[in-house]
Design an enzyme around this catalytic site. Sequence first.
Site, PDB file in Angstrom:
ATOM      1  N   ARG A   1      -1.749  -4.575   3.615  1.00 60.67           N
ATOM      2  CA  ARG A   1      -1.478  -3.737   4.734  1.00 60.67           C
ATOM      3  C   ARG A   1      -0.094  -3.873   5.483  1.00 60.67           C
ATOM      4  NH1 ARG A   1      -5.038  -3.542  10.380  1.00 60.67           N
ATOM      5  NH2 ARG A   1      -3.700  -1.966  11.673  1.00 60.67           N
TER       6      ARG A   1
ATOM      7  N   ASP B   1      -8.400  -5.958  12.626  1.00 62.52           N
ATOM      8  CA  ASP B   1      -9.903  -5.523  11.827  1.00 62.52           C
ATOM      9  C   ASP B   1     -10.661  -6.617  11.793  1.00 62.52           C
ATOM     10  OD1 ASP B   1      -8.675  -2.922  11.846  1.00 62.52           O
ATOM     11  OD2 ASP B   1      -8.347  -2.686   9.734  1.00 62.52           O
TER      12      ASP B   1
ATOM     13  N   GLU C   1     -18.373   4.605  -0.975  1.00 60.45           N
ATOM     14  CA  GLU C   1     -17.516   3.819  -2.067  1.00 60.45           C
ATOM     15  C   GLU C   1     -18.126   3.593  -3.513  1.00 60.45           C
ATOM     16  OE1 GLU C   1     -15.832   2.859   1.905  1.00 60.45           O
ATOM     17  OE2 GLU C   1     -17.869   2.731   0.904  1.00 60.45           O
TER      18      GLU C   1
ATOM     19  N   ARG D   1       0.994  -1.327  -0.046  1.00 61.42           N
ATOM     20  CA  ARG D   1      -0.007   0.045  -0.117  1.00 61.42           C
ATOM     21  C   ARG D   1       0.826   1.165  -0.250  1.00 61.42           C
ATOM     22  NH1 ARG D   1      -1.854   1.637   5.936  1.00 61.42           N
ATOM     23  NH2 ARG D   1      -0.318   0.573   6.981  1.00 61.42           N
TER      24      ARG D   1
ATOM     25  N   PHE E   1     -14.156  -2.861   0.479  1.00 62.11           N
ATOM     26  CA  PHE E   1     -15.024  -1.705   0.147  1.00 62.11           C
ATOM     27  C   PHE E   1     -14.820  -1.434  -1.463  1.00 62.11           C
ATOM     28  CE2 PHE E   1     -13.844  -0.375   4.681  1.00 62.11           C
ATOM     29  CZ  PHE E   1     -14.826  -1.034   5.059  1.00 62.11           C
TER      30      PHE E   1
END
Length: 313
Positions: free
Chosen positions: A167, A117, A58, A10, A83
Site C-alpha cells: 500500500r 488498518d 474472496e 499496488r 483475503f
Amino acid sequence: MSEVKNIATRESYGNALVELGKTHEDVVVLDADLAGATKSGTFKKAFPDRFFDCGIAESNMAGIAAGLATCGKTPFMSSFAMFAAGRAYEQVRNSIGYPHLNVKIGATHAGISVGEDGATHQCLEDLALMRVIPGMTVICPADDVEARAAVQAAYEHKGPVYMRFGRLAIPVINDENNYKFELGKGIELKDGCDVTIIATGLCVANALKAAKMLEKDNISAQVINIHTIKPIDKEIIISAAQKTGKIVTAEEHSVIGGLGSAVAEVLSEECPTKMLKIGVNDVFGESGPAKELIKKYKLDAQGIYDQVLTFIG
C-alpha cells in the site's frame, strides 16, 4: 542527481494489468469489492467487459478464477493479501494449486505498511502460506519497475503465481532502461565482503540505505534482492555465503516461513552459515502510521543497520 520517486507497488500492479490487456485478449481481472484500493480498477476503466467484481466473496472469486482458467483465459484475481492468501486459502490450494491452473493472484496491502488498518489486515503470513503450495510461484517485488516487470513475467509463466504488493509508496531503485526481471533469479545490488544482506519487497531499499550506513563503520555489506521467494535462487545465496560467511535476511513478513526461512533451508542443506533473520518476530501487527510501524519493528534503514551491527559483533 535526480530525485528518487516513491510509488506504491499496488499502483504498479494496476498499470501493468492495463498494459497486458492492450496486447493479450485472454487477460481478465477479478476483484472482491476492492478495485479502488488494489488498483485493479485501472483495468476496469480500460476494459470493462473483461473485469469481474465478485463482491466480498474472496473464496468464490478464487473458484471463478479457476473456472476461467480452464476456459483458456488468464485470470488475475485481486484482493488484499489477508483475503487473497488468508480467507481464500482453501480455494487457492484446492481449486488453483492442486490442478495447477494458470491463475495469477495479485495480493495488495501486505505487511505492516498497511498502517492504520491494523493487525486484522496486516498479513504477515502470506509468503509462508503461498510458498508451501506445490507448484506455486511466489513473487515479492521491490519497487515500481520490478513490480510491473513481475506482472509481465507472471503472465508469461504457465501455472499459478502469487504476487505481493504494498500500500505504501516506496522508492524506485531500479532503472527501467537496463532492468531485467527473471523468475527465480536474485539480483546483486551492491558488492561487499564482510556481510550479505538478502532482502525482499519494501526492505530492499532500506537494506541498501543500511549498507551505506555500514560503510561509515568500515563494514562492507553485500546487498541482494530476492524478488522470487519460490523458486528461490540457491546459486546466489550459496555464493554469497561462501564469500562473506555471514547472512542477514530482511523482510516485511514474519520471520517464520518467509524469505528468511527459505534462505535458511538453502544454507542448512548446502552451505551452513551464520545467519540472522530480520522481520516481524512472531507477533501480530498493530494500528498506526505505516512509516512509524516500519520503524518500530526495525525494518527501516536504521533498524536494519543496528541489527546487522550487533549481529557481526
